[in-house]
Enzyme design. Structure first.
Site, mmCIF file in Angstrom:
data_model
loop_
_atom_site.group_PDB
_atom_site.id
_atom_site.type_symbol
_atom_site.label_atom_id
_atom_site.label_comp_id
_atom_site.label_asym_id
_atom_site.label_seq_id
_atom_site.Cartn_x
_atom_site.Cartn_y
_atom_site.Cartn_z
ATOM 1 N N THR A 76 0.821 -1.211 0.000
ATOM 2 C CA THR A 76 0.000 0.000 0.000
ATOM 3 C C THR A 76 0.853 1.257 0.000
ATOM 4 O O THR A 76 0.645 2.165 -0.815
ATOM 5 C CB THR A 76 -0.934 -0.006 1.225
ATOM 6 N N ALA A 77 1.811 1.353 0.907
ATOM 7 C CA ALA A 77 2.643 2.551 1.017
ATOM 8 C C ALA A 77 3.699 2.624 -0.073
ATOM 9 O O ALA A 77 4.053 3.715 -0.533
ATOM 10 C CB ALA A 77 3.319 2.583 2.394
ATOM 11 N N GLU A 97 9.014 -6.577 -5.030
ATOM 12 C CA GLU A 97 7.748 -7.121 -4.533
ATOM 13 C C GLU A 97 7.725 -8.636 -4.693
ATOM 14 O O GLU A 97 8.119 -9.167 -5.732
ATOM 15 C CB GLU A 97 6.581 -6.487 -5.298
ATOM 16 N N ALA A 98 7.253 -9.326 -3.657
ATOM 17 C CA ALA A 98 7.197 -10.785 -3.692
ATOM 18 C C ALA A 98 6.070 -11.300 -4.586
ATOM 19 O O ALA A 98 6.164 -12.387 -5.143
ATOM 20 C CB ALA A 98 7.031 -11.334 -2.274
ATOM 21 N N VAL A 294 12.698 -10.562 -0.543
ATOM 22 C CA VAL A 294 13.879 -9.992 0.113
ATOM 23 C C VAL A 294 14.217 -10.828 1.337
ATOM 24 O O VAL A 294 13.368 -11.069 2.198
ATOM 25 C CB VAL A 294 13.637 -8.523 0.507
ATOM 26 N N HIS A 583 -6.210 -5.531 10.146
ATOM 27 C CA HIS A 583 -5.587 -4.231 10.389
ATOM 28 C C HIS A 583 -4.331 -4.303 11.262
ATOM 29 O O HIS A 583 -4.156 -3.479 12.160
ATOM 30 C CB HIS A 583 -6.587 -3.284 11.067
ATOM 31 N N ALA A 616 2.262 0.454 7.718
ATOM 32 C CA ALA A 616 1.398 0.502 8.897
ATOM 33 C C ALA A 616 2.118 0.124 10.176
ATOM 34 O O ALA A 616 1.639 0.436 11.274
ATOM 35 C CB ALA A 616 0.184 -0.411 8.698
ATOM 36 N N ALA A 628 -5.959 1.638 5.993
ATOM 37 C CA ALA A 628 -5.396 1.876 4.663
ATOM 38 C C ALA A 628 -5.146 3.358 4.415
ATOM 39 O O ALA A 628 -4.063 3.756 3.976
ATOM 40 C CB ALA A 628 -6.319 1.303 3.587
#
Length: 646
Positions: A76-77, A97-98, A294, A583, A616, A628
Site C-alpha cells: 500500500t505505502a 515485490e514478492a 527480500v 488491520h 502501517a 489503509a
C-alpha cells in the site's frame, strides 16, 4: 486447528463464478494497457541484481547498476513512494515485490470478488499462533501478496480514523523534533493529499474537507441496499446520529453510509492502480522487480544499510542490489519486523535464539503488535434482502439475477458486483457515556456502567465500530453458511489494550514468522466487545431493521437470540468466533527509543543509517478505524521527508 488450512476452499456468498468475474474485468484489464509500447519496468531478480557469492560480480558495483532508493515490498505505502520519489528525475528507485501486479487479476479489480484472493498465490496466507483469548484457535491472517498490498485485496472502506488519534501520535513523541507534524493539524494535509473525492448524486456530502487533486478516487460508488438504509435508521432510533461524513475535523462519531475506494466506473482503487500508472511506469528512473523475496538487508561496518539480498525461490540463486541513499522497508506489519530480525536488527534475545549476528540491538522490533478484532452477528432476513441471490445463485431465477448483475457491471460499472460487503459504518463509545451504561451495566470491572480503563485517544472518539452487510459468512467466507437469507452486523474493537508480537520461527527467511496478536487477553477488550455484541442485538431488534428479519427461522448459525444470553455466555461465544479485521499495525512503531520505539519522527530506524520504514507498522497506536487511508498518508508524508532530506 490446522485442518482448515488444507481443506478445500468453499464457495461463499462472495465467490462469484470465476468465468463471469473474469469477463467483468476484461474491459478494465485491456484499458490498462498502453496502445503503444513503453519501456520495460517489470523485471526478474536476475535482470536487476548481482549474484551473491560471485566475487567478480559483487566487486564490480557501478553507479549505473545501483539505485538511490531500494523499496522493500510493493504494498500500500510502497506504490505512493514509487510515484512521489520518481517525480524527482535525480532519484533512481527500485521496488522489490514478492507478488505480482494486480492489473490482470479480476478479483483485484471487481469489488465483490476480493475474497477470491484469500488463501491463493496472491495471499501470504499467514496464521497466528494459538490464541489463548480465543479458545486457543489459530486464526487466519490474510495479507495480500501483490503490488498495492492490502489496498488490492481489502474491503474498500475509506476511513481515516479520528483526528484525536493523530494528536495522540504526536503526544507520544514527547516533544521530539518533528513530533508536531504528526498531529492532526499538520498531518491533515497528507490525509487530503492522496484523495480525490468524487461526489455521488444520491449521497449528499460536504466536500470542504475532502481531497480534490490526489491520485486515489474515493466516494460512494459501492452497491447499497435497503438493509443499509434500515441500519442507519435503526441507529438513529437508539441515539446514534446520522452524519454525512465521518472523515472530517469534526470527528468520526455517528453512523453513515460507507465511503469507498471505488471509482465511478465501479473499479477498485488500489494504490497500484492510483499511483503506478502507465505514465509513472514509463519513467526511466523507476524499476519494479516482481516475484522476488527480500531475504536480508545488508549493512557495512558503519551500520549503514547499503542494499538488500533477494531471491525468487528458496533454493534458487540469491542476488544483491545496492542502495546509494536508503533502503526503505515497506513490507507491512508482519514482513517488516521479520526482515529487520533476519538482518540483525531487533531484541538481542530473539536474535541470539536463532544465531543471527547482531547488527544493532533494538528491543522494540516486532513488539507492540496491535490489530482490530471483530465479531460477526448473523441474523435471518426475509426474502429479497440478501445479496447472495446475485453472487451465489441456487435456482434458475437467481442465476438470471446474477447474469443481469454481470451485464450491469460490464456495461455501466454498477450493481451488485460493486458490493464491498459492509454498506454502513457506525462509530460509538461503549466504555462510557449513555450507550456504554445501557449495554454495560455494573460488573466486576466497571462501576455505574463505565469501563475503568479508557483506551481511546480522546473523549470524543469511538472504541467500537458497528458495520452492516446484506450477507452472512463464517471463517472469512471459507465455510458454508447454509442459510438461504441472512445479514450480518459486525462489532469491531477499535482501541484494544491487548498487544502482541511478530517473532521468528527460525533464521530461514522463507519460513513464516510467528504472529501472536494476543487477542482478548485483557478484561477491557472483552468487556467492550461484549457490549458491542449487545448493541448489535439491539439494532437488529429496532425498527426498521427489525422488520427485515425473519424471526421464525431457527438455526445454530444465527444469532437473533444472542442478546438474551448472559455476559459469560456471550463471552464464550465471542472467544469461539472472533476474527481479525485485517488491520495489523504498530510492530515497528514510531516512539521514543526508551518507549520501545523502532523509528523516529522521520521514520528512520534507530541506531543505524540509511534505513527507513514506511508502512502501517510505524503507527504509534492503531487508529480508531480503518488503516489503509492513514498508511497512504504516512507514505505521502514520508516522501516529503525524504525529498527534504536530499
Amino acid at each position: 486447528m490446522r485442518r482448515s488450512r488444507t481443506s478445500t476452499k468453499v464457495n461463499t456468498a462472495l465467490a462469484i463464478g470465476a468465468a463471469a468475474v473474469a469477463v467483468g474485468a476484461t474491459a478494465y484489464a485491456l484499458s490498462s494497457k498502453s496502445s503503444s509500447k513503453t519501456a520495460k519496468t517489470f523485471f526478474k531478480a536476475n535482470e536487476i541484481g548481482r549474484p551473491v557469492g560471485d566475487q567478480d560480480s559483487e566487486s564490480s558495483s557501478k553507479d549505473d547498476d545501483e539505485f538511490d532508493f531500494v523499496i522493500v515490498g510493493g504494498g500500500t505505502a510502497a506504490m505512493v513512494l514509487a510515484n512521489r520519489l520518481t517525480d524527482r528525475s535525480d532519484f533512481k528507485v527500485l521496488v522489490i515485490e514478492a507478488g505480482n501486479s494486480g492489473r490482470g487479476v479480476s478479483a483485484a479489480r471487481i469489488p465483490a470478488a476480493f475474497s477470491q484472493l484469500q488463501r491463493t498465490q496472491h495471499d501470504w496466507s499467514y496464521w497466528t499462533v494459538p490464541q489463548k483469548g480465543c479458545n486457543n484457535r489459530e486464526l487466519p491472517w490474510t495479507r495480500t501478496k501483490m503490488l498495492g498490498g492490502c489496498s488490492s485485496g481489502n474491503a474498500l472502506m475509506f476511513h481515516l480514523g479520528a483526528p484525536e488519534d493523530y494528536d495522540k501520535w504526536a503526544r507520544l513523541q514527547k516533544g521530539a523534533d518533528g513530533a508536531e507534524g504528526w498531529a492532526y493539524k499538520g498531518f491533515k494535509k497528507y490525509l487530503q493529499k492522496f484523495e480525490t473525492f468524487v461526489p455521488h448524486p444520491e449521497v449528499p456530502c460536504p466536500t470542504e474537507e475532502r481531497g480534490k487533486t490526489g491520485p486515489v478516487k474515493t466516494g460512494y460508488f459501492g452497491f447499497f441496499t435497503d438493509t443499509g438504509k434500515a441500519f442507519i435508521s435503526s441507529c438513529e432510533a437508539i441515539g446514534i446520529p446520522h452524519v454525512p461524513d465521518v472523515n472530517t475535523s469534526k470527528g468520526t462519531m455517528g453512523v453513515t453510509r460507507t465511503p469507498t475506494y471505488i471509482d465511478p466506473q465501479g473499479r477498485r482503487v488500489s494504490t497500484e492502480a492510483a499511483y503506478l500508472t502507465r505514465e509513472v511506469l514509463a519513467r526511466p528512473n523507476l524499476k519494479v522487480v516482481c516475484g522476488a523475496h527480500v531475504t536480508k538487508i545488508r549493512f557495512n561496518d558503519s551500520k549503514r544499510a547499503v542494499g538488500v539480498e533477494f531471491a525468487e525461490k528458496k533454493d534458487g540463486p540469491v542476488y544483491f542490489i545496492g542502495a546509494r541513499k536508503e533502503v526503505i522497508l515497506s513490507a507491512g506489519a508482519v514482513n517488516t519486523p521479520q526482515i529487520l530480525l533476519l538482518s540483525g536488527i531487533g531484541p538481542e534475545s530473539e536474535l541470539s535464539k536463532h544465531s543471527i549476528p547482531v547488527i544493532h540491538p533494538l528491543p522494540g522490533v516486532g513488539q507492540h503488535l496491535v490489530d482490530h478484532i471483530v465479531f460477526n452477528s448473523s441474523f435471518p432476513t426475509r426474502p429479497g434482502y440478501h445479496t447472495g441471490r446475485f453472487l451465489r445463485p441456487k435456482n434458475a431465477w437467481q442465476k438470471l439475477s446474477m447474469a443481469r448483475a454481470v451485464a450491469q457491471y460490464m456495461i455501466n460499472g454498477t450493481g451488485p458486483l460493486t458490493t464491498h460487503t459492509q454498506e454502513c459504518m457506525a462509530f460509538v463509545r461503549l466504555g462510557d457515556g449513555e450507550l456504554g451504561r445501557k449495554f454495560g451495566g455494573a460488573s466486576d470491572e466497571s462501576e455505574g456502567g463505565e469501563v475503568m480503563e479508557d483506551s481511546t485517544s480522546g473523549k470524543g472518539t469511538p472504541d467500537v465500530e458497528m458495520m452492516v452487510s446484506p450477507l452472512a459468512w463464517r471463517d472469512h467466507g471459507h465455510k458454508i453458511f447454509d442459510i438461504p437469507e441472512a445479514m450480518t452486523i459486525s462489532t469491531t474493537l477499535l482501541r484494544p489494550t491487548s498487544n502482541g508480537t511478530v517473532t521468528l520461527k527460525s533464521a530461514d527467511p522463507w519460513e513464516k514468522p510467528l504472529i501472536d496478536p494476543c487477542y482478548l487477553t485483557t478484561k477491557h477488550d472483552m468487556e467492550i466487545l461484549v457490549r458491542g455484541v449487545r448493541l448489535a442485538h439491539e439494532l437488529a431488534n429496532t425498527e426498521p431493521l427489525k422488520s427485515i428479519l425473519d424471526q421464525s427461522v431457527q438455526h445454530p448459525l444465527l444469532d437473533h437470540a444472542l442478546g438474551t444470553k448472559s455476559n459469560a455466555e456471550i463471552e464464550e461465544i465471542v472467544r469461539s468466533r472472533a476474527e481479525t479485521l485485517y488491520h495489523p499495525s504498530c510492530s515497528a512503531r514510531m516512539a521514543l527509543l526508551e518507549d520501545g520505539g523502532v523509528v523516529d519522527t522521520r521514520l528512520q530506524v534507530y541506531g543505524v543509517q540509511g534505513l527507513r520504514i514506511v508502512d502501517a507498522s510505524v503507527q504509534p497506536e492503531i487508529v480508531s478505524g480503518h488503516t489503509a487511508g492513514p498508511t497512504i498518508a504516512i507514505a505521502e508524508m514520508a516522501a516529503d521527508l525524504i525529498k527534504e532530506e536530499y
